[in-house]
Design a protein around this motif. Structure first.
Motif, PDB file in Angstrom:
ATOM      1  N   TYR A   1       5.198 -14.610 -13.596  1.00 55.87           N
ATOM      2  CA  TYR A   1       5.377 -13.167 -13.445  1.00 55.87           C
ATOM      3  C   TYR A   1       4.454 -12.544 -12.404  1.00 55.87           C
ATOM      4  O   TYR A   1       4.429 -11.336 -12.240  1.00 55.87           O
ATOM      5  N   LEU A   2       3.719 -13.399 -11.695  1.00 55.10           N
ATOM      6  CA  LEU A   2       2.795 -12.875 -10.692  1.00 55.10           C
ATOM      7  C   LEU A   2       3.508 -12.492  -9.397  1.00 55.10           C
ATOM      8  O   LEU A   2       2.918 -12.478  -8.334  1.00 55.10           O
TER       9      LEU A   2
ATOM     10  N   GLU B   1      -5.250 -14.312  -7.897  1.00 56.21           N
ATOM     11  CA  GLU B   1      -6.114 -13.762  -6.852  1.00 56.21           C
ATOM     12  C   GLU B   1      -5.396 -13.733  -5.502  1.00 56.21           C
ATOM     13  O   GLU B   1      -5.514 -12.769  -4.746  1.00 56.21           O
ATOM     14  N   GLU B   2      -4.633 -14.795  -5.234  1.00 58.34           N
ATOM     15  CA  GLU B   2      -3.891 -14.833  -3.971  1.00 58.34           C
ATOM     16  C   GLU B   2      -2.847 -13.707  -3.926  1.00 58.34           C
ATOM     17  O   GLU B   2      -2.748 -12.975  -2.936  1.00 58.34           O
TER      18      GLU B   2
ATOM     19  N   LEU C   1      -0.842  -8.335  -2.399  1.00 52.98           N
ATOM     20  CA  LEU C   1      -0.429  -6.986  -2.810  1.00 52.98           C
ATOM     21  C   LEU C   1      -1.206  -5.937  -2.023  1.00 52.98           C
ATOM     22  O   LEU C   1      -0.647  -4.945  -1.556  1.00 52.98           O
ATOM     23  N   ASP C   2      -2.498  -6.186  -1.822  1.00 45.20           N
ATOM     24  CA  ASP C   2      -3.314  -5.261  -1.027  1.00 45.20           C
ATOM     25  C   ASP C   2      -2.821  -5.225   0.416  1.00 45.20           C
ATOM     26  O   ASP C   2      -2.752  -4.163   1.026  1.00 45.20           O
ATOM     27  N   ALA C   3      -2.465  -6.414   0.958  1.00 47.57           N
ATOM     28  CA  ALA C   3      -1.988  -6.475   2.347  1.00 47.57           C
ATOM     29  C   ALA C   3      -0.649  -5.745   2.479  1.00 47.57           C
ATOM     30  O   ALA C   3      -0.425  -4.997   3.421  1.00 47.57           O
ATOM     31  N   TRP C   4       0.211  -5.954   1.495  1.00 44.16           N
ATOM     32  CA  TRP C   4       1.527  -5.286   1.485  1.00 44.16           C
ATOM     33  C   TRP C   4       1.343  -3.779   1.387  1.00 44.16           C
ATOM     34  O   TRP C   4       2.015  -2.999   2.055  1.00 44.16           O
ATOM     35  N   ASP C   5       0.383  -3.418   0.560  1.00 45.39           N
ATOM     36  CA  ASP C   5       0.064  -2.008   0.338  1.00 45.39           C
ATOM     37  C   ASP C   5      -0.398  -1.348   1.638  1.00 45.39           C
ATOM     38  O   ASP C   5       0.067  -0.281   2.016  1.00 45.39           O
ATOM     39  N   ARG C   6      -1.306  -2.052   2.343  1.00 41.03           N
ATOM     40  CA  ARG C   6      -1.827  -1.496   3.613  1.00 41.03           C
ATOM     41  C   ARG C   6      -0.703  -1.383   4.626  1.00 41.03           C
ATOM     42  O   ARG C   6      -0.612  -0.414   5.350  1.00 41.03           O
ATOM     43  N   LYS C   7       0.169  -2.375   4.644  1.00 35.60           N
ATOM     44  CA  LYS C   7       1.257  -2.400   5.613  1.00 35.60           C
ATOM     45  C   LYS C   7       2.217  -1.231   5.388  1.00 35.60           C
ATOM     46  O   LYS C   7       2.666  -0.576   6.321  1.00 35.60           O
TER      47      LYS C   7
ATOM     48  N   LEU D   1      10.592  -1.237  -4.973  1.00 31.75           N
ATOM     49  CA  LEU D   1       9.303  -1.678  -4.409  1.00 31.75           C
ATOM     50  C   LEU D   1       8.988  -3.100  -4.845  1.00 31.75           C
ATOM     51  O   LEU D   1       8.378  -3.861  -4.099  1.00 31.75           O
ATOM     52  N   ASP D   2       9.433  -3.465  -6.060  1.00 29.14           N
ATOM     53  CA  ASP D   2       9.240  -4.854  -6.511  1.00 29.14           C
ATOM     54  C   ASP D   2      10.007  -5.799  -5.595  1.00 29.14           C
ATOM     55  O   ASP D   2       9.492  -6.834  -5.181  1.00 29.14           O
ATOM     56  N   VAL D   3      11.253  -5.422  -5.287  1.00 25.76           N
ATOM     57  CA  VAL D   3      12.092  -6.262  -4.423  1.00 25.76           C
ATOM     58  C   VAL D   3      11.420  -6.393  -3.054  1.00 25.76           C
ATOM     59  O   VAL D   3      11.330  -7.480  -2.481  1.00 25.76           O
ATOM     60  N   SER D   4      10.906  -5.279  -2.549  1.00 22.91           N
ATOM     61  CA  SER D   4      10.249  -5.293  -1.241  1.00 22.91           C
ATOM     62  C   SER D   4       9.032  -6.223  -1.258  1.00 22.91           C
ATOM     63  O   SER D   4       8.808  -7.006  -0.334  1.00 22.91           O
ATOM     64  N   PHE D   5       8.254  -6.185  -2.337  1.00 25.13           N
ATOM     65  CA  PHE D   5       7.062  -7.028  -2.430  1.00 25.13           C
ATOM     66  C   PHE D   5       7.447  -8.503  -2.560  1.00 25.13           C
ATOM     67  O   PHE D   5       6.832  -9.371  -1.936  1.00 25.13           O
ATOM     68  N   ILE D   6       8.491  -8.787  -3.343  1.00 27.96           N
ATOM     69  CA  ILE D   6       8.943 -10.184  -3.498  1.00 27.96           C
ATOM     70  C   ILE D   6       9.385 -10.730  -2.140  1.00 27.96           C
ATOM     71  O   ILE D   6       9.082 -11.855  -1.768  1.00 27.96           O
ATOM     72  N   ARG D   7      10.072  -9.898  -1.360  1.00 26.93           N
ATOM     73  CA  ARG D   7      10.495 -10.337  -0.015  1.00 26.93           C
ATOM     74  C   ARG D   7       9.281 -10.587   0.878  1.00 26.93           C
ATOM     75  O   ARG D   7       9.258 -11.536   1.655  1.00 26.93           O
ATOM     76  N   PHE D   8       8.295  -9.742   0.736  1.00 31.37           N
ATOM     77  CA  PHE D   8       7.064  -9.886   1.530  1.00 31.37           C
ATOM     78  C   PHE D   8       6.401 -11.231   1.225  1.00 31.37           C
ATOM     79  O   PHE D   8       6.052 -11.987   2.140  1.00 31.37           O
ATOM     80  N   ILE D   9       6.269 -11.560  -0.065  1.00 31.41           N
ATOM     81  CA  ILE D   9       5.647 -12.836  -0.457  1.00 31.41           C
ATOM     82  C   ILE D   9       6.486 -13.999   0.063  1.00 31.41           C
ATOM     83  O   ILE D   9       5.968 -14.978   0.598  1.00 31.41           O
ATOM     84  N   THR D  10       7.808 -13.877  -0.118  1.00 30.78           N
ATOM     85  CA  THR D  10       8.699 -14.976   0.256  1.00 30.78           C
ATOM     86  C   THR D  10       8.643 -15.249   1.752  1.00 30.78           C
ATOM     87  O   THR D  10       8.600 -16.402   2.184  1.00 30.78           O
ATOM     88  N   LYS D  11       8.625 -14.180   2.556  1.00 30.17           N
ATOM     89  CA  LYS D  11       8.552 -14.363   4.009  1.00 30.17           C
ATOM     90  C   LYS D  11       7.278 -15.113   4.394  1.00 30.17           C
ATOM     91  O   LYS D  11       7.297 -16.014   5.224  1.00 30.17           O
TER      92      LYS D  11
END
Ligand SMILES: [Zn+2]
Ligand SMILES: [Zn+2]
Length: 304
Positions: free
Chosen positions: A98-99, A141-142, A147-153, A221-231
């Motif tokens: 769930y992370l 932690e990763e 999440l912080d990087a996505w947030d800043r972006k 926003l969850d979908v956007s973050f999941i895409r960010f991690i996946t990329k």
């Protein structure tokens, strides 16, 4: 009836509390161990259901992580093999999956602070469960730094706000979740009361979906973050992905990646478009309700 019990107020909290109490027992006798097993198994059922992330948030909110880490010191693999296996699975598999959800990561950030404050999660205190705990901790932690990087972006504040629109309080330590739908969080009873006329309908609908086991619409926003991690994961593995494609004779322009978020770490398999049938729809039966499902459709975007 059983569904009602599952979605009743603070059900997960009431399961977690005895775990918390027993975890402090030195040493526990056989009875709490069996009862703890029962509690963990019921918590797992919630995790396996649709909207598992909502259950995970509630369980973490209730102190499941600190309770489990407290228990690590006396759960012996030889003496309590079943309980050991369940706790190992909880840390390295169930919670870790769930992370990918912002809602879960926000609670995890707070939980990790508590773990440090209480001196838990050290190699000494985690004992034989150290390996499982490290899988969770390293990944958490990763993902939190991502999440912080996505947030800043995106220029978005990842600090959680009180859900009453007019309230700007940002205290993620003090916010309490609506126990009806496990959705919005409020800084005070007063804010919850003032928001109720607006939230009432949505709360009832979401609660009904929880009762019916229907998957609630995923937060954009969850979908956007999941895409960010996946990329990022795809970029990291690109040389291997291209090598696999070459070996399998899949032309580079037609690569489709089958990405499985339901395992830790997530897996990437090179496939052809023709390997996939039409995506399963809700109601077909046998859907995968695990975190994020297996979403190949989203990957066309990720490879752009
Ligand atoms: Zn407020
Ligand atoms: Zn609600």
């Amino acid at each position: 009836m059983i569904k009602s019990v599952y979605t009743s107020r603070s059900f997960i909290t009431s399961l977690t509390s005895p775990v918390l109490q027993w975890c402090n027992a030195h040493p526990p006798n056989a009875r709490p161990i069996n009862a703890m097993l029962l509690c963990y198994r019921n918590i797992f059922k919630g995790f396996h259901s649709a909207n598992g992330s909502a259950w995970a948030v509630q369980a973490l909110d209730s102190g499941l992580l600190t309770a489990t880490l407290r228990a690590c010191k006396w759960i012996d693999a030889a003496e309590h093999p079943e309980l050991f296996g369940v706790v190992e699975k909880l840390l390295s598999d169930m919670l870790s999956k769930y992370l990918i959800f912002r809602s879960v990561l926000r609670v995890v950030r707070r939980c990790l602070r508590q773990v440090t404050k209480l001196g838990l999660g050290t190699k000494e205190s985690a004992g034989a469960l150290w390996g499982a705990w490290r899988v969770f901790q390293v990944l958490a932690e990763e993902r939190l730094s991502l999440l912080d990087a996505w947030d800043r972006k995106g220029g978005r504040s990842e600090r959680q706000l009180c859900s009453r629109l007019q309230c700007t309080r940002q205290d993620d330590e003090a916010l309490k979740r609506c126990s009806g739908c496990l959705g919005p969080t409020y800084c005070s009873k007063e804010c919850q009361r003032l928001s109720w006329p607006l939230h009432k309908r949505g709360c009832r609908e979401s609660r009904q979906m929880l009762l019916d086991g229907l998957e609630m619409p995923r937060d954009k926003l969850d979908v956007s973050f999941i895409r960010f991690i996946t990329k990022l994961e795809i970029n990291r593995r690109l040389p291997k992905i291209l090598r696999d494609a070459l070996q399998a004779g899949v032309p580079r322009s037609t690569i489709v990646l089958d990405i499985n978020h339901t395992v830790v770490p997530m897996t990437f398999t090179v496939k052809r478009v023709s390997d996939f049938g039409p995506p399963r729809r809700s109601g077909d039966g046998g859907e995968d309700h695990s975190p994020a499902g297996r979403g190949w459709r989203g990957m066309a975007d990720a490879l752009d």
